[in-house]
Design an enzyme around this catalytic site. Structure first.
Site, short mmCIF file in Angstrom:
data_model
loop_
_atom_site.label_atom_id
_atom_site.label_comp_id
_atom_site.label_asym_id
_atom_site.label_seq_id
_atom_site.Cartn_x
_atom_site.Cartn_y
_atom_site.Cartn_z
N SER A 86 0.85 -1.19 0.00
CA SER A 86 0.00 0.00 0.00
C SER A 86 0.88 1.23 0.00
O SER A 86 1.83 1.32 0.80
CB SER A 86 -0.90 0.03 1.24
N ASP A 196 -20.80 1.54 6.93
CA ASP A 196 -19.72 1.95 6.03
C ASP A 196 -19.62 1.04 4.82
O ASP A 196 -19.44 1.49 3.68
CB ASP A 196 -18.38 1.94 6.76
P1 ADP Z 1 -11.47 5.32 8.91
O1 ADP Z 1 -12.16 4.13 8.39
O2 ADP Z 1 -12.40 6.29 9.58
O3 ADP Z 1 -10.61 6.01 7.92
P2 ADP Z 1 -10.25 3.36 10.58
O4 ADP Z 1 -9.41 3.46 11.79
O5 ADP Z 1 -11.49 2.59 10.64
O6 ADP Z 1 -10.50 4.85 10.08
O7 ADP Z 1 -9.39 2.72 9.41
C1 ADP Z 1 -8.10 3.19 9.11
C2 ADP Z 1 -7.19 2.01 8.95
O8 ADP Z 1 -7.55 1.25 7.79
C3 ADP Z 1 -5.74 2.41 8.71
O9 ADP Z 1 -5.06 2.61 9.92
C4 ADP Z 1 -5.21 1.19 7.94
O10 ADP Z 1 -4.91 0.14 8.83
C5 ADP Z 1 -6.41 0.77 7.11
N1 ADP Z 1 -6.37 1.41 5.78
C6 ADP Z 1 -7.29 2.25 5.27
N2 ADP Z 1 -6.93 2.66 4.03
C7 ADP Z 1 -5.76 2.04 3.74
C8 ADP Z 1 -4.86 2.06 2.61
N3 ADP Z 1 -5.09 2.81 1.55
N4 ADP Z 1 -3.75 1.30 2.70
C9 ADP Z 1 -3.48 0.55 3.79
N5 ADP Z 1 -4.28 0.50 4.87
C10 ADP Z 1 -5.41 1.24 4.86
MG MG Z 2 -13.25 2.73 9.52
#
Ligand code: ADP
Ligand code: MG
Length: 408
Positions: A86, A196
């Site tokens: 990622s 979501d």
């Molecule tokens: P939100 O869903 O509100 O953005 P969350 O804490 O539920 O916050 O999710 C965020 C987490 O999801 C990040 O810390 C990571 O672990 C994972 N994540 C989200 N988008 C990515 C991405 N593009 N690449 C890698 N991990 C991701």
């Molecule tokens: Mg989330």
């Protein structure tokens, strides 16, 4: 006016090009395809999903892109091997996970959101094998805009297509959403009520998604901001308070306790608020529990009100309903925080028609319904208020009701 920072949505072709190039660099050759899934806002109905209630999310134009290729027989790796990178994590380095090692709490970290989906589909009886995948995204992390569901859902639609699971229609997407929820709850270990994933997989462009969390049924509600000269401004407060997880669990527990005391499956069944509050009076913490119940019941009613207003094309009138929802989340449910209150107060003082915090609370984002011509002025006023209050600089996005997860 105070300077403002904006998070732009990538053009789909740009997102596709980014992950395709990174895929070639990491794994060589071309992916089977590129898929993407949106983050979301929630117009109305907060902390209602786990109470069997109503909510009304809409997809952001901001999406997570995944380039994915199924494991081929001749690459020397086990059929269950998954290699992932990622752009948002570990400097984009490749991480390898074996699907056989995935389960509750394993693996930790961001890869859980990806391999958790494959695991959940396998648990549901689908023949899903290992793969190589590269992820990149313009959905802000941890901002209450659901980057986690965007990631899960982009992977879910990719796996559905490469394995020919036949889960592309709305009923199938409800199945994919369940797998994504299982991945997030079970593997990543993050509590989530299901809104979501439904938003990311089941919404429709130009519409908000009325989701009934009692039975999973949906209705697409026209959300035509453009022709009304309106916009939804998203304010990412950049605040992330440590309390959030424990407070979410305690709100959820209070609602479950109230429902049990009232002898109903969920608070959705509460239609007579005053009678319910009277019945709860014997609880030792009746005052607090009563306010939690009042938020849930009145927010379900606000979803119905917004549904009626949008159906009637009276989009401006949604503004005050948002502001009322914010007061309920702040005073009754007690999940707001200083940054969210400053955001909503400053936006409405600067001419927004209404606004509210969205998501779990204690940080994350707020939305404000504003006249299209006022977007910059309202954002400037919010940024100015944050600066005066000594808060970290907020970021802004413009929400449109974008399309669901799919092949890019
Ligand atoms: P939100 O869903 O509100 O953005 P969350 O804490 O539920 O916050 O999710 C965020 C987490 O999801 C990040 O810390 C990571 O672990 C994972 N994540 C989200 N988008 C990515 C991405 N593009 N690449 C890698 N991990 C991701
Ligand atoms: Mg989330």
């Amino acid at each position: 006016m105070t300077e403002t920072s904006w998070v732009a949505a990538w053009a789909p072709a740009d997102g596709t090009a980014r992950v395709t190039a990174a895929f070639a660099e990491h794994f060589g050759g071309a992916p089977d395809g590129v898929w993407s899934a949106p983050g979301r806002i929630n117009v109305i109905g907060e902390h209602t999903d786990y109470n069997g209630g109503l909510c009304m999310p809409a997809a952001l134009p901001h999406r997570t892109y995944v380039a994915l290729r199924t494991r081929s027989a001749d690459d020397g790796l086990p059929r269950s091997a998954v290699r992932l990178a990622s752009a948002q994590e570990a400097g984009g380095d490749v991480v390898t996970v074996d699907l056989a090692d995935v389960g509750p709490g394993r693996p930790g970290g961001w890869t859980a959101y990806v391999v958790g989906v494959a695991w959940a589909l396998r648990e549901a009886g689908h023949d899903v094998a290992g793969f190589d995948a590269v992820v990149d995204s313009c959905v802000p992390y941890g901002a209450g805009l659901s980057s986690s569901a965007a990631l899960e859902c982009s992977v879910a639609v990719a796996l559905d297509e490469v394995h020919g699971l036949g889960l592309g229609d709305d009923a199938g997407r409800a199945v994919l959403a369940e797998a994504c929820i299982r991945a997030e709850n079970g593997v990543a270990g993050a509590a989530t009520g299901g809104m979501d994933q439904a938003a990311s997989l089941r919404c429709r462009e130009g519409h908000a998604l009325l989701l009934d969390c009692r039975d999973g049924s949906t209705r697409h509600i026209p959300l035509d901001l453009e022709s009304h000269g309106l916009a939804l401004l998203v304010i990412d407060t950049r605040a992330e308070h440590q309390l959030a997880d424990g407070q979410y669990a305690s709100r959820r527990a209070a609602c479950e306790r109230a429902a049990a005391h009232l002898g109903v499956a969920t608070l959705r069944e509460v239609t007579e608020l005053d009678a319910a509050l009277a019945a709860l009076a014997t609880l030792p913490d009746a005052e607090v529990v009563g306010r939690r119940v009042r938020h849930v019941v009145t927010d379900n009613a606000r979803v119905r009100e917004v549904e009626r207003l949008l159906d009637a094309g009276d989009v401006e009138a949604v503004g005050p309903v948002l502001t009322a929802a914010h007061a309920s989340l702040r005073d009754d449910y007690e999940v707001s925080c200083r940054e969210l209150d400053v955001a909503v107060d400053a936006a409405t003082a600067a001419g927004a028609l209404g606004g509210r915090m969205i998501g779990g609370g204690f940080g994350g984002s707020a939305i404000a319904l504003v006249l299209r011509d006022d977007v910059d002025a309202v954002a400037g006023a919010v940024a100015g208020a944050f600066a005066r209050e000594g808060l970290a600089e907020p970021r802004f996005l413009v929400a449109t009701a974008a399309g669901p997860a799919g092949r890019s």
